[in-house]
Design a protein around this motif. Structure first.
Motif, mmCIF file in Angstrom:
data_model
loop_
_atom_site.group_PDB
_atom_site.id
_atom_site.type_symbol
_atom_site.label_atom_id
_atom_site.label_comp_id
_atom_site.label_asym_id
_atom_site.label_seq_id
_atom_site.Cartn_x
_atom_site.Cartn_y
_atom_site.Cartn_z
ATOM 1 N N ILE A 188 -5.212 5.864 2.170
ATOM 2 C CA ILE A 188 -5.126 5.442 0.769
ATOM 3 C C ILE A 188 -6.454 5.660 0.050
ATOM 4 C CG2 ILE A 188 -5.650 3.074 1.440
ATOM 5 C CD1 ILE A 188 -3.432 4.208 -1.495
ATOM 6 N N VAL A 189 -7.577 5.472 0.765
ATOM 7 C CA VAL A 189 -8.886 5.639 0.131
ATOM 8 C C VAL A 189 -9.086 7.098 -0.293
ATOM 9 C CG1 VAL A 189 -11.377 5.455 0.466
ATOM 10 C CG2 VAL A 189 -9.870 3.697 1.398
ATOM 11 N N ILE A 191 0.979 6.838 -6.493
ATOM 12 C CA ILE A 191 -0.169 7.719 -6.739
ATOM 13 C C ILE A 191 0.254 9.180 -6.630
ATOM 14 C CG2 ILE A 191 -2.350 8.524 -5.744
ATOM 15 C CD1 ILE A 191 -3.043 5.640 -5.147
ATOM 16 N N LYS A 209 -6.747 9.264 -0.865
ATOM 17 C CA LYS A 209 -5.820 9.587 -1.943
ATOM 18 C C LYS A 209 -6.342 9.090 -3.287
ATOM 19 C CE LYS A 209 -1.684 9.780 0.927
ATOM 20 N NZ LYS A 209 -0.389 9.166 1.275
ATOM 21 N N VAL A 210 -6.958 7.907 -3.273
ATOM 22 C CA VAL A 210 -7.541 7.391 -4.516
ATOM 23 C C VAL A 210 -8.694 8.290 -4.960
ATOM 24 C CG1 VAL A 210 -8.827 5.463 -5.519
ATOM 25 C CG2 VAL A 210 -6.814 5.016 -4.123
ATOM 26 N N ARG A 211 -9.481 8.773 -4.010
ATOM 27 C CA ARG A 211 -10.565 9.699 -4.357
ATOM 28 C C ARG A 211 -10.005 10.989 -4.950
ATOM 29 N NH1 ARG A 211 -14.205 8.928 1.146
ATOM 30 N NH2 ARG A 211 -15.129 6.913 0.577
ATOM 31 N N GLN A 212 -8.907 11.490 -4.351
ATOM 32 C CA GLN A 212 -8.282 12.685 -4.904
ATOM 33 C C GLN A 212 -7.748 12.419 -6.302
ATOM 34 O OE1 GLN A 212 -8.160 15.743 -3.705
ATOM 35 N NE2 GLN A 212 -9.219 15.269 -1.810
ATOM 36 N N LEU A 213 -7.162 11.221 -6.496
ATOM 37 C CA LEU A 213 -6.666 10.849 -7.824
ATOM 38 C C LEU A 213 -7.803 10.800 -8.826
ATOM 39 C CD1 LEU A 213 -4.500 9.833 -9.774
ATOM 40 C CD2 LEU A 213 -4.896 7.523 -8.880
ATOM 41 N N ASN A 214 -8.934 10.230 -8.413
ATOM 42 C CA ASN A 214 -10.091 10.168 -9.299
ATOM 43 C C ASN A 214 -10.560 11.569 -9.681
ATOM 44 O OD1 ASN A 214 -12.254 8.697 -10.645
ATOM 45 N ND2 ASN A 214 -13.589 9.515 -9.060
ATOM 46 N N LEU A 273 2.080 1.806 -3.393
ATOM 47 C CA LEU A 273 0.976 2.314 -4.203
ATOM 48 C C LEU A 273 0.717 3.786 -3.906
ATOM 49 C CD1 LEU A 273 -1.357 1.885 -6.162
ATOM 50 C CD2 LEU A 273 -2.748 1.062 -4.241
ATOM 51 N N GLU A 274 0.739 4.161 -2.610
ATOM 52 C CA GLU A 274 0.518 5.563 -2.255
ATOM 53 C C GLU A 274 1.587 6.460 -2.859
ATOM 54 O OE1 GLU A 274 -1.095 6.548 1.812
ATOM 55 O OE2 GLU A 274 -0.421 4.512 2.200
ATOM 56 N N TRP A 318 0.835 -1.201 0.000
ATOM 57 C CA TRP A 318 0.000 0.000 0.000
ATOM 58 C C TRP A 318 0.868 1.250 0.000
ATOM 59 C CZ3 TRP A 318 -4.594 -0.070 -1.677
ATOM 60 C CH2 TRP A 318 -5.497 -1.090 -1.376
#
Length: 433
Positions: A190-191, A174, A193-198, A170-171, A167
């Motif tokens: 991480i969740v 990202i 950060k994935v939302r920010q990436l989206n 992955l972070e 993870w």
């Protein structure tokens, strides 16, 4: 079976297999060793109990034996009794062993774990099997479970550490993606950060769509804007052959002017394209607002000798944070636009508003037609080309103004001026310098 379920199922199956192997190993290796260890430690307990009986009863008399037995019962936490030495109470084998000289120091039953101490030929002190020490009982009963739980905890721990490292990788990957460098990721899991990436990807997608539309509009606009100077050049070239020397000079001058117009158009297009590139960064520095506006007025006013320009600032020492080069271009374009359409005067006002500043540029022209406010900021838009006083305009001036304000995060409003014409107001967040 769905691929998303494969990993958890393989993990569960692996744990089951590991636990089965661990059970077999504990059963075949640890348990026998543990039983031997417990037996050896209990033998020490029995030896200590026999030594205590020998110590207590070695100098006892018939009168105090029962009292000594009671004291031993309390000390060893096991019942100690004075029992007649007969076949009713003991087997032949025990009676025979009690009669041997070695039994005078006490005798331990290896099977039943009773401890015997002969007092005389008719009486024997009998100690019931001493209880196992608590730690030894727990060791005998729970050690294999403790080992099993410890191994499972270690397995889960190493698995979680492995997943945590993955993870973390992955972070980091990202955060290396374009657009993520502007996000403050401190405290985000991480969740998030994935939302920010989206969100970044959605913004990039929208930006690419806007760039495609801009490219299409620019291509159409360029094709249209090139027609006029190209037509003038073609006309001049056709007329040159039949013209006299004076006319040829005028035609050559017209060709040079058309080429200059094309050059200015290309420069404006390149400048506008750089502004629309989101990767270009601002060079933010402190800017003295009144001085910059006055400098722009000095540059523009000679081109409009019939127009009076008035500058008023309620905060002469106003300082803002901006890219001075871009802001100067924005002010020049606004002043040129006002001078081009004004009848006799333009008014520029700097006001301190809501913790920031506003720059208002007004003229006494005919203003912006209703419903056309947003169109004037589109590239190559001329609502009234016949009213342009100076040549060289290509319809990108206000589009560049809009891009510069957006790049700074400012806001520009268009309304009616009390002079009768248009009022352009740029709102700049900030504080007093």
């Amino acid at each position: 079976m769905r691929p998303s379920l494969l990993h958890p199922l393989w993990l569960a199956l692996g744990l089951v297999v590991i636990n089965l192997v661990m059970f077999l190993l504990l059963t075949t290796t640890l348990r026998p060793w543990l039983d031997d260890f417990v037996a050896d430690r209990y033998d020490v307990v029995l030896q200590d109990a026999r030594a205590s009986m020998q110590h207590y009863f070695s100098s006892s008399t018939a009168a105090n034996r029962q009292g000594i037995a009671d004291a031993l019962s309390e000390k060893l936490n096991s019942r100690c009794s004075i029992v007649p030495a007969n076949r009713h109470n003991f087997s032949e084998a025990i009676l025979k062993r009690l009669g041997q000289p070695a039994a005078r120091q006490g005798l331990i039953d290896p099977v039943e774990h009773f401890v015997y101490y002969p007092l005389d030929k008719d009486h024997v002190a009998v100690l019931d099997p001493p209880p196992y020490p608590r730690w030894l009982m727990m060791l005998s009963r729970d050690l294999h479970w403790i080992v099993a739980v410890a191994i499972n905890i270690l397995l889960v721990y190493f698995f979680l550490r492995y997943r945590e490292r993955r993870w973390s990788i992955l972070e980091r990957e990202i955060m290396k993606l374009p657009g993520m460098e502007s996000i403050d990721a401190r405290g985000l899991d991480i969740v998030e950060k994935v939302r920010q990436l989206n969100k970044v990807l959605a913004d990039v997608k929208e930006e690419h769509g806007n760039l495609l539309l801009l490219q299409r509009d620019l291509l159409h606009g360029v094709a249209h804007e090139f027609r006029s100077p190209m037509a003038r050049i073609q006309f001049a070239l056709e007329m040159t052959e039949d013209a006299d020397e004076a006319e040829q000079a005028d035609l050559r001058e017209g060709i040079h002017q058309a080429l200059n117009d094309l050059d200015k158009l290309v420069q404006e297009l390149l400048y506008y394209a750089r502004l629309k590139d989101s990767r270009s960064e601002l060079d933010i520095t402190p800017v003295r607002l009144r001085e910059l506006v006055a400098s722009c007025l000095d540059h523009v006013s000679p081109f409009y000798p019939d127009i009076r320009f008035h500058l008023n600032a309620d905060d002469p020492d106003a300082v803002i944070q901006a890219d001075e080069r871009l802001m100067k271009r924005m002010l020049l374009n606004l002043l040129r636009n006002a001078g081009r359409f004004a009848h006799s005067q333009c008014r520029i006002a700097i006001r301190h508003v809501d913790g920031g500043y506003s720059v208002r540029v007004e003229d006494d022209g005919s203003g912006v037609p209703p419903g056309k406010v947003r169109r004037i900021f589109e590239p190559f838009t001329r609502l009234d080309p016949s009213r342009s006083r100076d040549s060289g305009g290509c319809g990108l001036g206000l589009a560049i103004v809009d891009s510069i304000t957006r790049k700074h995060g400012w806001k520009i409003d268009v309304g009616e001026s009390d002079l009768g014409g248009a009022c352009f107001e740029v709102r700049i967040p900030g504080s007093r310098g």
